[in-house]
Design an enzyme around this catalytic site. Sequence first.
Site, PDB file in Angstrom:
ATOM      1  CG  ASP A  67      66.289  34.288  72.532  1.00  0.00           C
ATOM      2  OD1 ASP A  67      67.249  33.818  73.171  1.00  0.00           O
ATOM      3  OD2 ASP A  67      66.384  35.292  71.816  1.00  0.00           O
ATOM      4  CG  ASN A 137      62.016  36.709  78.161  1.00  0.00           C
ATOM      5  OD1 ASN A 137      63.147  36.828  78.617  1.00  0.00           O
ATOM      6  ND2 ASN A 137      61.782  36.372  76.909  1.00  0.00           N
ATOM      7  CD  GLU A 138      57.860  39.037  78.058  1.00  0.00           C
ATOM      8  OE1 GLU A 138      57.416  37.935  77.677  1.00  0.00           O
ATOM      9  OE2 GLU A 138      58.922  39.497  77.625  1.00  0.00           O
ATOM     10  CG  ASP A 167      48.031  48.765  72.231  1.00  0.00           C
ATOM     11  OD1 ASP A 167      46.971  49.412  72.252  1.00  0.00           O
ATOM     12  OD2 ASP A 167      48.740  48.638  71.214  1.00  0.00           O
ATOM     13  N   GLY A 179      63.849  41.948  75.818  1.00  0.00           N
ATOM     14  CA  GLY A 179      62.795  41.409  74.960  1.00  0.00           C
ATOM     15  C   GLY A 179      61.656  42.422  74.789  1.00  0.00           C
ATOM     16  CE1 TYR A 180      55.271  43.526  73.276  1.00  0.00           C
ATOM     17  CE2 TYR A 180      54.439  41.512  74.281  1.00  0.00           C
ATOM     18  CZ  TYR A 180      54.242  42.615  73.471  1.00  0.00           C
ATOM     19  OH  TYR A 180      53.038  42.788  72.871  1.00  0.00           O
TER      20      TYR A 180
HETATM   21  N1  LIG Z   1      57.267  43.623  70.290  1.00  0.00           N
HETATM   22  C1  LIG Z   1      58.161  42.810  70.820  1.00  0.00           C
HETATM   23  O1  LIG Z   1      59.335  43.108  70.995  1.00  0.00           O
HETATM   24  C2  LIG Z   1      57.723  41.460  71.279  1.00  0.00           C
HETATM   25  C3  LIG Z   1      56.410  41.029  71.082  1.00  0.00           C
HETATM   26  C4  LIG Z   1      56.056  39.763  71.559  1.00  0.00           C
HETATM   27  C5  LIG Z   1      56.996  38.963  72.235  1.00  0.00           C
HETATM   28  N2  LIG Z   1      58.254  39.436  72.394  1.00  0.00           N
HETATM   29  C6  LIG Z   1      59.252  38.655  73.126  1.00  0.00           C
HETATM   30  O2  LIG Z   1      59.322  37.339  72.623  1.00  0.00           O
HETATM   31  C7  LIG Z   1      59.457  36.446  73.712  1.00  0.00           C
HETATM   32  C8  LIG Z   1      59.091  35.055  73.260  1.00  0.00           C
HETATM   33  O3  LIG Z   1      60.129  34.618  72.415  1.00  0.00           O
HETATM   34  P1  LIG Z   1      59.865  33.569  71.234  1.00  0.00           P
HETATM   35  O4  LIG Z   1      61.139  33.345  70.527  1.00  0.00           O
HETATM   36  O5  LIG Z   1      59.091  32.411  71.811  1.00  0.00           O
HETATM   37  O6  LIG Z   1      58.828  34.378  70.368  1.00  0.00           O
HETATM   38  P2  LIG Z   1      58.930  34.924  68.869  1.00  0.00           P
HETATM   39  O7  LIG Z   1      59.212  33.781  67.945  1.00  0.00           O
HETATM   40  O8  LIG Z   1      57.722  35.771  68.645  1.00  0.00           O
HETATM   41  O9  LIG Z   1      60.234  35.842  68.884  1.00  0.00           O
HETATM   42  C9  LIG Z   1      60.351  37.045  69.635  1.00  0.00           C
HETATM   43  C10 LIG Z   1      61.735  37.681  69.483  1.00  0.00           C
HETATM   44  O10 LIG Z   1      62.150  38.135  70.785  1.00  0.00           O
HETATM   45  C11 LIG Z   1      63.473  37.667  71.037  1.00  0.00           C
HETATM   46  N3  LIG Z   1      63.644  37.460  72.486  1.00  0.00           N
HETATM   47  C12 LIG Z   1      63.001  36.572  73.295  1.00  0.00           C
HETATM   48  N4  LIG Z   1      63.447  36.665  74.565  1.00  0.00           N
HETATM   49  C13 LIG Z   1      64.400  37.647  74.547  1.00  0.00           C
HETATM   50  C14 LIG Z   1      65.232  38.221  75.537  1.00  0.00           C
HETATM   51  N5  LIG Z   1      65.166  37.860  76.822  1.00  0.00           N
HETATM   52  N6  LIG Z   1      66.103  39.197  75.169  1.00  0.00           N
HETATM   53  C15 LIG Z   1      66.186  39.603  73.881  1.00  0.00           C
HETATM   54  N7  LIG Z   1      65.406  39.125  72.900  1.00  0.00           N
HETATM   55  C16 LIG Z   1      64.522  38.156  73.223  1.00  0.00           C
HETATM   56  C17 LIG Z   1      63.582  36.382  70.240  1.00  0.00           C
HETATM   57  O11 LIG Z   1      64.927  36.088  69.940  1.00  0.00           O
HETATM   58  C18 LIG Z   1      62.812  36.710  68.983  1.00  0.00           C
HETATM   59  O12 LIG Z   1      63.616  37.364  68.046  1.00  0.00           O
HETATM   60  C19 LIG Z   1      58.589  37.037  74.778  1.00  0.00           C
HETATM   61  O13 LIG Z   1      58.923  36.584  76.061  1.00  0.00           O
HETATM   62  C20 LIG Z   1      58.853  38.519  74.577  1.00  0.00           C
HETATM   63  O14 LIG Z   1      59.929  39.000  75.373  1.00  0.00           O
HETATM   64  C21 LIG Z   1      58.635  40.650  71.923  1.00  0.00           C
HETATM   65  N1  LIG Z   2      59.365  21.380  69.587  1.00  0.00           N
HETATM   66  C1  LIG Z   2      58.716  22.530  69.479  1.00  0.00           C
HETATM   67  N2  LIG Z   2      57.470  22.663  69.989  1.00  0.00           N
HETATM   68  C2  LIG Z   2      56.815  23.829  69.881  1.00  0.00           C
HETATM   69  N3  LIG Z   2      57.298  24.915  69.273  1.00  0.00           N
HETATM   70  C3  LIG Z   2      58.517  24.814  68.768  1.00  0.00           C
HETATM   71  C4  LIG Z   2      59.304  23.628  68.837  1.00  0.00           C
HETATM   72  N4  LIG Z   2      60.487  23.852  68.226  1.00  0.00           N
HETATM   73  C5  LIG Z   2      60.460  25.118  67.798  1.00  0.00           C
HETATM   74  N5  LIG Z   2      59.279  25.704  68.113  1.00  0.00           N
HETATM   75  C6  LIG Z   2      58.885  27.081  67.804  1.00  0.00           C
HETATM   76  O1  LIG Z   2      59.509  27.429  66.582  1.00  0.00           O
HETATM   77  C7  LIG Z   2      59.898  28.803  66.623  1.00  0.00           C
HETATM   78  C8  LIG Z   2      61.371  28.954  66.347  1.00  0.00           C
HETATM   79  O2  LIG Z   2      62.143  28.493  67.432  1.00  0.00           O
HETATM   80  P1  LIG Z   2      63.177  29.420  68.203  1.00  0.00           P
HETATM   81  O3  LIG Z   2      62.528  30.529  68.960  1.00  0.00           O
HETATM   82  O4  LIG Z   2      64.049  28.502  68.970  1.00  0.00           O
HETATM   83  O5  LIG Z   2      64.000  30.065  67.023  1.00  0.00           O
HETATM   84  P2  LIG Z   2      63.976  31.539  66.465  1.00  0.00           P
HETATM   85  O6  LIG Z   2      62.621  32.134  66.613  1.00  0.00           O
HETATM   86  O7  LIG Z   2      64.609  31.506  65.120  1.00  0.00           O
HETATM   87  O8  LIG Z   2      65.040  32.149  67.450  1.00  0.00           O
HETATM   88  P3  LIG Z   2      64.991  33.432  68.369  1.00  0.00           P
HETATM   89  O9  LIG Z   2      63.842  33.164  69.314  1.00  0.00           O
HETATM   90  O10 LIG Z   2      66.330  33.388  69.034  1.00  0.00           O
HETATM   91  O11 LIG Z   2      64.785  34.594  67.474  1.00  0.00           O
HETATM   92  C9  LIG Z   2      59.528  29.354  67.998  1.00  0.00           C
HETATM   93  O12 LIG Z   2      58.307  30.043  67.916  1.00  0.00           O
HETATM   94  C10 LIG Z   2      59.427  28.091  68.821  1.00  0.00           C
HETATM   95  O13 LIG Z   2      58.550  28.287  69.925  1.00  0.00           O
END
Ligand SMILES: NC(=O)c1ccc[n+]([C@@H]2O[C@H](COP(=O)([O-])OP(=O)(O)OC[C@H]3O[C@@H](n4cnc5c(N)ncnc54)[C@H](O)[C@@H]3O)[C@@H](O)[C@H]2O)c1
Ligand SMILES: Nc1ncnc2c1ncn2[C@@H]1O[C@H](COP(=O)(O)OP(=O)(O)OP(=O)(O)O)[C@@H](O)[C@H]1O
Length: 278
Positions: A67, A137-138, A167, A179-180
């Site tokens: 994501d 997302n948000e 918070d 998500g969040y």
């Molecule tokens: N407490 C929480 O649940 C929390 C806290 C911070 C951010 N987030 C979410 O993480 C997103 C950023 O994602 P990231 O991967 O760059 O950060 P990240 O690496 O911190 O991962 C956040 C998790 O949220 C999941 N996620 C992201 N968008 C989603 C969606 N639309 N539906 C279901 N799950 C989703 C990702 O797969 C990942 O497992 C933010 O937009 C926010 O929605 C969640």
């Molecule tokens: N080229 C890039 N530049 C900056 N950040 C990157 C790059 N590639 C990956 N990342 C960061 O590495 C982390 C892992 O990538 P990604 O979110 O795609 O996988 P994940 O966290 O395993 O999957 P999910 O979000 O589905 O749980 C993320 O925080 C993403 O923002």
Amino acid sequence: MKFGVVARRDKAEALKLAYRVYDFLKVSGYDVVVDEDTYRYLREFDESDILPLEDFDVDFIIAIGGDGTILRVEHKTKKEIPILGINMGTLGFLTEVEPHETFFALSKLLEGDYFIDERIKLRTYIDGEASVPDALNEAAILTGIPGKIIHLKYYIDGGLADEIRADGLIVSTPTGSTGYAMSAGGPFIDPRLSVTVIAPLAPLALSSRPMVIPAESRIDIRNMTITREILLAIDGQFYTYLPPETEITIKLSPRRARFVRFTEEIYPKYTMRLKKRF
Ligand SMILES: NC(=O)c1ccc[n+]([C@@H]2O[C@H](COP(=O)([O-])OP(=O)(O)OC[C@H]3O[C@@H](n4cnc5c(N)ncnc54)[C@H](O)[C@@H]3O)[C@@H](O)[C@H]2O)c1
Ligand SMILES: Nc1ncnc2c1ncn2[C@@H]1O[C@H](COP(=O)(O)OP(=O)(O)OP(=O)(O)O)[C@@H](O)[C@H]1O
């Protein structure tokens, strides 16, 4: 047809699959550009095909990652380019196919056997200026000092909706509802709906509950804690600290995100994925 290829940089399998996708499309006679950040981690692509994501002007983007990768593509690209997400993430809620389905999915895309799933986005105005990226997302309005509460008032279409000590406050699209916002107690929103979720984050008062409002409504947020900055985080991709007196307004964006899909199925597809989340 022109394609863009992007992979998460921290996973060798994602970079390798990106190269196979690039090679397949090139051999099939298509123009392909590759994100320069992906190239930095895998030097095998032809240097003349490398571009920053910001300059991608293609018909489709193939995004290989989770994501975070999809959100990064959405934030960095300037045009509403349809994204085909290949899941190399932990959850991959926003992605469409698994890695083993990649070349089957590409064939369907090339044959025109797909549809475009358009998702609404939210635009945040800081003191009346649209100076920050749109949210897929948000928009999360968070305490600037972890462990310290923020006192917010928020108004919907000009009327006071709630006053919270919490918070933070999550203002989410249907896409972000899983998500969040969901972690803050918000509901699953069917992505076909045009609504916005407002969910307080760990509110002090039991009476402060998440609500769902029309996406066309205007949300004004005021920080009542005059000495404390707040942190605005959009999609976990963009952050900025805002002085206490900042006026924040959130409205439906004129822009949309576009995803390549091969099935219109929502149930049980999304609800099964939600079970994987917990
Ligand atoms: N407490 C929480 O649940 C929390 C806290 C911070 C951010 N987030 C979410 O993480 C997103 C950023 O994602 P990231 O991967 O760059 O950060 P990240 O690496 O911190 O991962 C956040 C998790 O949220 C999941 N996620 C992201 N968008 C989603 C969606 N639309 N539906 C279901 N799950 C989703 C990702 O797969 C990942 O497992 C933010 O937009 C926010 O929605 C969640
Ligand atoms: N080229 C890039 N530049 C900056 N950040 C990157 C790059 N590639 C990956 N990342 C960061 O590495 C982390 C892992 O990538 P990604 O979110 O795609 O996988 P994940 O966290 O395993 O999957 P999910 O979000 O589905 O749980 C993320 O925080 C993403 O923002």
